[in-house]
Design a protein around this motif. Structure first.
Motif: not given
Length: 480
Positions: A287-300
């Protein structure tokens, strides 16, 4: 030459054969013998008692009537012998072979149904129907004989020989009507049949009543057991002195069945709680990793790192489910396997440091030793102990492997407040937590009970041992 085939009328379908015809509505099909038996146990027992009673009463009735018939026949024969002997006492045999009959003062009783013969010639005969006369004539000069005639009514004849010098000279034939004896036999037969019917009917009614009263406690106990098992109640029948032996045995068996059912229910509830407890951390990480990914754009690179973390958490969840479900299905087989305890301890310590960087560091040391459990099961045993240590540790958590002649021990220690000595066993009870920080975390109190159950299923155990500071858990494992 074949006969010409009969032509069917147009528009008229052929009639199906008897085997193809469907059964008529309203006509019940024949059933076997088992289908005619009563559906209830009370009815079957009453039917069995009825059949047994009918057979026994029929046997007794037949034996009684046969015995009565024999007794009446003997009485008739004794009467005929007595009358013939009385008449023979009045007959004198002379030297020349002639006979003389002395007339007694009152010979009416003797003359009724009495014949006296000299050789084949009748000397005296009573007034009797012709068929009876022929029957008496047939017995003359033929020794001791009995004969029965049915015309004009049932009569029994008895021939008594009179001898002189070893030669039969005369014959006395006595007759007696069998009608009184037959009337007695018929009356006894009718009375015995009526009594047998009353006895069978009474036995059947009494049997049904007695069986119904005897089975009433069984029905009551069955209904109670059904209600208790449906609602998971804790009531049991227990042992009562007033209960018969059979009902006491039934109550004990039902109590054992209810206990096993309650144990299965508790095991399922425990397994569900343990699965939810063990899957909590991987789910939280996903859940934490998913929220972190969808919070804002991330690098590859960041996305790949998060994907790897999610995949690792999912793999850990699958491993947890596989280990716990395997142990739940086959507790004795879950311990089969072998691993290096120190390597597993180091892997668990590394994963703990990576997943909980803010927690006190975990270090693993000791002697290399092989133990008789799978790596997955050992991780599931150590994981709840490390989780518990992280909650209470102040600065450090240690894992130590020690080799023993009969296996190995892994110690999990922390420098927290520790556990009071009087609660050394209570910490392994589900839902129990101790210490000043017991209410400061969201733990469910299921980790330590799960770890001990898994260790015991593997042939080992977990105990809380004294320590200078903090809590120190000892994991005993079988040799590899």
């Amino acid at each position: 030459m074949r006969p010409p085939a009969r032509l069917r009328r147009p528009g008229r379908a052929a009639r199906p054969s008897r085997a193809e015809q469907p059964p008529r509505a309203g006509r019940p099909r024949r059933r076997g013998l088992s289908g005619t038996l009563p559906a209830t146990l009370r009815g079957r027992l009453a039917l069995l008692a009825l059949v047994t009673t009918v057979l026994w009463v029929a046997l007794l009735t037949a034996a009684f009537n046969v015995a009565l018939h024999e007794i009446l026949r003997r009485q008739a024969d004794d009467l005929l012998r007595t009358r013939a002997a009385a008449v023979a006492a009045t007959v004198d045999i002379r030297a020349d072979g002639t006979i003389a009959v002395r007339e007694p003062g009152d010979d009416g009783a003797l003359d009724s149904g009495i014949w006296i013969y000299r050789g084949g010639h009748v000397v005296e005969r009573p007034a009797a129907p012709e068929p009876l006369q022929r029957g008496a004539d047939a017995l003359a000069g033929k020794g001791t004989r009995f004969a029965d005639t049915s015309t004009p009514r049932s009569t029994r004849l008895y021939a008594m020989p009179l001898s002189s010098g070893g030669v039969q000279v005369a014959t006395v034939v006595a007759a007696a009507s069998l009608e009184p004896y037959l009337l007695t036999a018929r009356s006894a037969l009718a009375g015995s049949l009526g009594l047998a019917l009353l006895l069978v009917g009474g036995v059947y009614l009494v049997t049904r009543m007695v069986i119904g009263r005897a089975l009433r406690p069984v029905s009551t106990m069955s209904d109670q057991a059904s209600r208790w098992s449906r609602y998971g109640a804790a009531q049991r029948f227990g042992a009562r002195e007033a209960r018969p032996t059979e009902l006491a045995a039934l109550a004990a068996n039902l109590d054992q069945l209810l206990d096993r059912q309650a144990a299965v229910l508790r095991h399922e509830q425990q397994l569900t709680a343990e699965l939810s407890h063990e899957l909590r951390n991987p789910l939280a990480r996903i859940t934490a990793e998913t929220d972190w990914l969808t919070a804002r754009p991330r690098t590859a690179d960041q996305s790949r790192s998060s994907h790897r973390a999610i995949a690792a958490a999912a793999t850990q969840m699958a491993q947890i489910c596989r280990t716990l479900l395997s142990e739940a299905r086959q507790p004795s087989a879950a311990a089969a396997g072998r691993c290096a305890a120190l390597d597993v301890a180091r892997a668990v310590a590394d994963r703990s440091r990576a997943e909980h960087p803010e927690a006190p560091p975990v270090t693993a040391s000791g002697e290399p030793v092989d133990v008789g459990v799978t790596p997955e099961l050992l991780e599931r045993v150590l994981a709840p102990l490390l989780d518990n240590a992280r909650r209470y540790a102040a600065r450090a958590i240690t894992l130590e492997c020690v080799r023993l002649p009969d296996g190995a021990r892994v110690f999990v220690a922390d420098d927290g407040p520790g556990v009071p000595a009087e609660h050394a066993e209570a910490v392994f009870e589900a839902g129990r937590r101790f210490g000043s920080e017991a209410d400061a975390h969201d733990g469910a109190g299921l980790g330590l009970p799960l770890a001990r159950r898994l260790a015991r299923a593997a042939g080992g155990d977990i105990t809380l041992v004294p320590a200078p500071r903090g809590a120190r858990f000892q994991v005993t494992l079988p040799p590899g």
